[in-house]
Structures are given as structure tokens and as C-alpha cells.
Design a protein around this motif. Structure first.
Motif, mmCIF file in Angstrom:
data_model
loop_
_atom_site.group_PDB
_atom_site.id
_atom_site.type_symbol
_atom_site.label_atom_id
_atom_site.label_comp_id
_atom_site.label_asym_id
_atom_site.label_seq_id
_atom_site.Cartn_x
_atom_site.Cartn_y
_atom_site.Cartn_z
ATOM 1 N N THR A 2 -5.615 -6.337 25.085
ATOM 2 C CA THR A 2 -6.989 -5.595 25.328
ATOM 3 C C THR A 2 -7.813 -6.079 26.365
ATOM 4 O O THR A 2 -8.034 -7.259 26.420
ATOM 5 N N ARG A 3 -8.137 -5.140 27.178
ATOM 6 C CA ARG A 3 -8.993 -5.646 28.537
ATOM 7 C C ARG A 3 -9.652 -4.346 29.020
ATOM 8 O O ARG A 3 -9.217 -3.495 29.480
ATOM 9 N N PHE A 4 -11.001 -4.501 28.905
ATOM 10 C CA PHE A 4 -11.993 -3.361 29.194
ATOM 11 C C PHE A 4 -13.422 -3.896 29.557
ATOM 12 O O PHE A 4 -13.742 -5.148 29.392
ATOM 13 N N GLU A 31 -10.323 -0.241 32.923
ATOM 14 C CA GLU A 31 -10.645 0.634 31.809
ATOM 15 C C GLU A 31 -12.135 0.267 31.590
ATOM 16 O O GLU A 31 -12.637 -0.991 31.160
ATOM 17 N N SER A 114 -14.227 4.928 18.868
ATOM 18 C CA SER A 114 -13.409 3.492 18.485
ATOM 19 C C SER A 114 -12.230 3.318 19.578
ATOM 20 O O SER A 114 -11.591 4.385 19.952
ATOM 21 N N ALA A 115 -11.994 2.315 19.704
ATOM 22 C CA ALA A 115 -10.859 1.742 20.828
ATOM 23 C C ALA A 115 -10.318 0.325 20.485
ATOM 24 O O ALA A 115 -11.630 -0.614 20.118
ATOM 25 N N HIS A 116 -9.145 0.149 20.424
ATOM 26 C CA HIS A 116 -8.730 -1.228 20.611
ATOM 27 C C HIS A 116 -9.203 -2.017 19.150
ATOM 28 O O HIS A 116 -9.305 -3.124 19.125
ATOM 29 N N GLY A 117 -9.335 -1.451 18.248
ATOM 30 C CA GLY A 117 -9.739 -2.018 16.812
ATOM 31 C C GLY A 117 -11.207 -1.963 16.771
ATOM 32 O O GLY A 117 -11.876 -2.518 15.755
ATOM 33 N N ASP A 213 -11.709 -9.550 27.107
ATOM 34 C CA ASP A 213 -10.455 -9.767 27.604
ATOM 35 C C ASP A 213 -9.775 -10.416 26.456
ATOM 36 O O ASP A 213 -9.943 -11.614 26.059
ATOM 37 N N GLN A 215 -9.952 -11.691 23.166
ATOM 38 C CA GLN A 215 -10.788 -11.934 22.016
ATOM 39 C C GLN A 215 -11.886 -12.570 22.844
ATOM 40 O O GLN A 215 -13.099 -12.906 22.053
#
Length: 250
Positions: A2-4, A31, A114-117, A213, A215
Motif C-alpha cells: 500500500t503506497r499513496f 497514486e 474506500s481503498a486499500h482497506g 507507505d 502502515q
């Protein structure tokens, strides 16, 4: 992984937005999400909207975006006057395809994503557009915070207050500063406010945004030419206070 990157509360400040996008590019984040209030207060609603349409995977609706077509009595006089000027500027005509694309984009933004949980709101989980989650709510409005946290299954991200930081499960607000820029998520409910790109109000005039990035949430501050922005706000006919406040981040 997960990286945004997350931006919010641009408020038609193109100088701040350009500086933030340059920093995001330098950090290597491809992203980008926007948590609303693309317009309002500033002098460059068209340019900022086009940039977000081009650079952001999505944006959600902020209260100023909503105010493009809603009752302005819900806004304070400075905000209402700025939105009235923006309406006249962006209102599409039969011959203005470019304006119609911007108008359609702003007036059809989703209220939540919602995205990446994670969940994303402009305001709060209870009222995605209008409700503020204030830094003082933990000790002044604990019942409000309990109602907000009762709706969360994990971390969520908001904007709206222009104050970057994290509300934890004890309702304590951890303000983001140069000395405290990183917050580690553990999957438990927290409310992360990503701050404001175009009109910071935490006493720091630099543009603010956040990155995620894995958590790790990190807050970033970016200087920009606010004097140029001030000149354009005054020239556009907005109240001078909206220009003056940029120098002090209030």
C-alpha cells in the motif's frame, strides 16, 4: 504494498498545489487521492480542478465543492462571497466546453471512497461533507467522538479542519509537526487528518499533505510562493483577509 499520497483542501491555490505535486513526484508516489475542497477562497479554481482531474486517481466532495450548487447560507460570509464569485466564474455556457467539464467534475464528486482497506471522507464518517472533527473534540465533545469511532472498522482519513494530525481511540489529538511527522497505523480505528494544501490553519503557512507507505503515515510541509497567491486573490475580488491569512497559516 500500500503506497499513496493524500491531498485535501486545495482551495483554488495553484501555487501550493504545484509545489505539492512536485514534492509527491520527488518522493516517488504515483497514486494520489484528493479529499475534497478543490475550490473556494482562492483565485485559480479552473487550473486546480484540471490538475486534480489529471493527477489524482479520484477526489471526493468537500463542502466548498458542494457549495458550488448548494445554499450559501450554510457558509460564513467570507466563504459564501468567495463561492459566489467562483460560481459565476465556473458556470458553463453553451460555448464553454472546458467549463462544462470542470463543472460536471466538481458537481458529481462522490461523497466517500474506500481503498486499500481504508475509508476516506472530507468531513467525518457521520457526515462526510460537513462535519468537522476538531482537535478539541476529544475533551470538549467526547460523545461526538464516540459516535464517530463507533462507525469505524479501522483507520480513516479526513480533511476539512486544515489541521494535520491523528485522533486516536482515546480521542486524543496528536498534532503533526516537524518533530512529529510520522504515525504508525496498527489496523485499529484512528482518524487521520491530512491537513490543507492551499490554506493551512495550524500556524504553519507551508502547504501540507500526507503519504501512506504500508502502515506508515507521514506528514509533509512544502513552502510555496504565497505572495503570488495573495496578489491573485486580491485581484480576483476576494476579501483581502483570504489573502492575508496565507502568510501566517491561520
Amino acid at each position: 504494498m500500500t503506497r499513496f499520497a493524500l491531498i485535501s483542501d486545495v482551495h483554488a491555490n495553484v501555487e501550493a498545489l504545484e509545489a505539492v505535486f512536485r514534492k509527491i513526484d520527488a518522493l516517488g508516489f504515483d497514486e494520489i487521492y484528493c479529499l475534497g475542497d478543490i475550490i473556494g477562497y482562492g483565485a485559480d479554481p479552473e487550473a486546480c480542478t484540471r490538475m486534480i482531474m489529471q493527477r489524482c486517481r479520484w477526489s471526493i466532495m468537500g463542502n466548498h465543492d458542494y457549495g458550488l450548487t448548494s445554499d450559501l447560507r450554510d457558509f460564513n460570509p467570507l466563504a459564501a462571497n468567495a463561492l459566489a464569485l467562483t460560481r459565476r466564474r465556473l458556470k458553463p455556457s453553451l460555448l464553454s466546453f472546458g467549463k462544462r467539464a470542470i463543472w460536471n467534475y466538481l458537481t458529481n464528486l462522490p461523497h466517500t471512497m474506500s481503498a486499500h482497506g481504508f475509508e476516506f471522507f472530507h468531513g467525518s464518517p457521520r457526515d462526510p461533507i460537513m462535519e468537522y472533527v476538531l482537535k478539541t473534540d476529544g475533551f470538549l465533545e467526547p460523545e461526538k467522538m464516540a459516535g464517530i469511532f463507533a462507525r469505524l472498522r479501522g483507520p480513516c482519513f479526513v480533511g476539512h479542519t486544515h489541521w494535520p494530525g491523528v485522533h486516536d481511540q482515546s480521542f486524543r489529538f496528536h498534532q503533526a509537526t516537524d518533530e512529529r511527522r510520522v504515525y504508525e497505523l496498527d489496523g485499529e480505528p484512528v482518524v487521520v487528518n491530512v491537513g490543507s494544501v492551499g490554506q493551512p490553519r495550524d500556524g504553519d503557512p507551508r502547504a501540507c499533505f500526507a503519504t501512506v507507505d504500508g502502515q506508515r503515515v507521514e506528514f509533509h510541509r512544502v513552502p510555496y510562493d504565497f505572495r503570488r497567491t495573495q496578489e491573485k486573490i486580491r485581484a480576483a475580488g476576494h476579501h483581502p483577509a483570504l489573502a492575508d491569512r496565507l502568510a501566517i497559516g491561520k
